[in-house]
Design a protein around this motif. Structure first.
Motif, mmCIF file in Angstrom:
data_model
loop_
_atom_site.group_PDB
_atom_site.id
_atom_site.type_symbol
_atom_site.label_atom_id
_atom_site.label_comp_id
_atom_site.label_asym_id
_atom_site.label_seq_id
_atom_site.Cartn_x
_atom_site.Cartn_y
_atom_site.Cartn_z
ATOM 1 N N PRO A 50 -31.918 -33.518 -14.667
ATOM 2 C CA PRO A 50 -32.254 -32.107 -14.911
ATOM 3 C C PRO A 50 -31.337 -31.210 -14.086
ATOM 4 C CG PRO A 50 -33.962 -33.193 -13.615
ATOM 5 C CD PRO A 50 -32.938 -34.233 -13.947
ATOM 6 N N THR A 51 -31.091 -30.012 -14.586
ATOM 7 C CA THR A 51 -30.272 -29.073 -13.820
ATOM 8 C C THR A 51 -31.093 -28.538 -12.654
ATOM 9 O OG1 THR A 51 -30.921 -27.220 -15.198
ATOM 10 C CG2 THR A 51 -28.899 -28.364 -15.802
ATOM 11 N N THR A 52 -30.411 -28.156 -11.619
ATOM 12 C CA THR A 52 -31.097 -27.616 -10.442
ATOM 13 C C THR A 52 -31.262 -26.105 -10.535
ATOM 14 O OG1 THR A 52 -28.987 -27.502 -9.273
ATOM 15 C CG2 THR A 52 -30.340 -29.476 -8.932
ATOM 16 N N THR A 53 -30.501 -25.487 -11.416
ATOM 17 C CA THR A 53 -30.618 -24.036 -11.620
ATOM 18 C C THR A 53 -30.753 -23.763 -13.105
ATOM 19 O OG1 THR A 53 -28.228 -23.785 -11.755
ATOM 20 C CG2 THR A 53 -29.233 -23.475 -9.590
ATOM 21 N N GLY A 54 -31.746 -23.031 -13.479
ATOM 22 C CA GLY A 54 -31.904 -22.660 -14.882
ATOM 23 C C GLY A 54 -32.436 -23.793 -15.736
ATOM 24 N N ASP A 55 -32.389 -23.565 -17.034
ATOM 25 C CA ASP A 55 -32.860 -24.548 -17.993
ATOM 26 C C ASP A 55 -31.776 -25.559 -18.286
ATOM 27 O OD1 ASP A 55 -35.330 -23.344 -18.299
ATOM 28 O OD2 ASP A 55 -34.638 -22.056 -19.931
ATOM 29 N N GLY A 56 -32.211 -26.683 -18.770
ATOM 30 C CA GLY A 56 -31.241 -27.643 -19.264
ATOM 31 C C GLY A 56 -31.254 -28.966 -18.544
ATOM 32 N N LYS A 57 -30.317 -29.780 -18.983
ATOM 33 C CA LYS A 57 -30.170 -31.125 -18.446
ATOM 34 C C LYS A 57 -28.740 -31.582 -18.654
ATOM 35 C CE LYS A 57 -31.388 -33.133 -22.844
ATOM 36 N NZ LYS A 57 -31.517 -31.865 -23.520
ATOM 37 N N THR A 58 -28.381 -32.633 -17.954
ATOM 38 C CA THR A 58 -27.109 -33.305 -18.166
ATOM 39 C C THR A 58 -27.413 -34.741 -18.554
ATOM 40 O OG1 THR A 58 -25.977 -31.907 -16.566
ATOM 41 C CG2 THR A 58 -24.946 -34.029 -17.091
ATOM 42 N N VAL A 59 -26.874 -35.165 -19.682
ATOM 43 C CA VAL A 59 -26.956 -36.561 -20.088
ATOM 44 C C VAL A 59 -25.617 -37.176 -19.727
ATOM 45 C CG1 VAL A 59 -27.381 -38.182 -21.969
ATOM 46 C CG2 VAL A 59 -28.512 -35.945 -21.975
ATOM 47 N N TRP A 60 -25.660 -38.246 -18.945
ATOM 48 C CA TRP A 60 -24.430 -38.874 -18.461
ATOM 49 C C TRP A 60 -24.355 -40.317 -18.953
ATOM 50 C CZ3 TRP A 60 -25.419 -43.211 -15.725
ATOM 51 C CH2 TRP A 60 -26.679 -43.324 -15.135
ATOM 52 N N ALA A 61 -23.135 -40.835 -19.021
ATOM 53 C CA ALA A 61 -22.912 -42.220 -19.397
ATOM 54 C C ALA A 61 -21.667 -42.725 -18.678
ATOM 55 C CB ALA A 61 -22.723 -42.326 -20.903
#
Length: 143
Positions: free
Chosen positions: A125-136
């Motif tokens: 999850p992001t630490t600021t604001g909405d959203g997320k990071t999907v990593w591979a």
């Protein structure tokens, strides 16, 4: 899906970019990733990395929230033995790995990502604001 592993990265070779919320962005991002792979001496990973990126960006386009023109961001980072691919979108909904039925038209993307990365992918999850990071992590199968 595993916790974010600790990997040595080449921050100087990292490439980040925001992309317009458009299906065309997927192809442009794949070309940038191929360049990063080639410049990092990892051209042999480019096809697999591009397929993983395509799946992650398509999910972001399909399931993410469009809040402004640049709703998707990518980050490509060479690691000691491969390439870390990250896709950020503005939705906080976490992708789920599921078993698609044989007659389902959708639902196989994350299974493909899981297979190609040997289970080395996840969501932060992001630490600021909405959203997320999907990593591979794309590279050789771990020992």
């Amino acid at each position: 899906m595993n916790a974010t592993p600790t990997v040595r990265t080449d921050e100087a070779a990292t490439r980040q970019r925001q992309w317009p919320y458009s299906p065309r962005s997927v192809g442009h991002a794949r070309r940038q990733l191929a360049d990063v792979c080639a410049e990092s001496g990892m051209a042999h990973l480019a096809d697999t990395a591009a397929l993983v990126l395509s799946e992650l960006m398509t999910n972001a386009l399909r399931h993410g929230r469009r809040t402004h023109e640049h709703a998707i961001a990518t980050r490509f980072t060479p690691t000691a033995d491969g390439m870390r691919v990250e896709v950020h979108d503005t939705s906080s909904a976490r992708p789920r790995l599921k078993q698609a039925a044989t007659d389902d038209e959708n639902g196989r993307g994350l299974a493909l990502v899981d297979a190609l990365t040997h289970g080395r992918w996840g969501v932060t999850p992001t630490t600021t604001g909405d959203g997320k990071t999907v990593w591979a992590l794309i590279g050789p199968e771990p020992d």
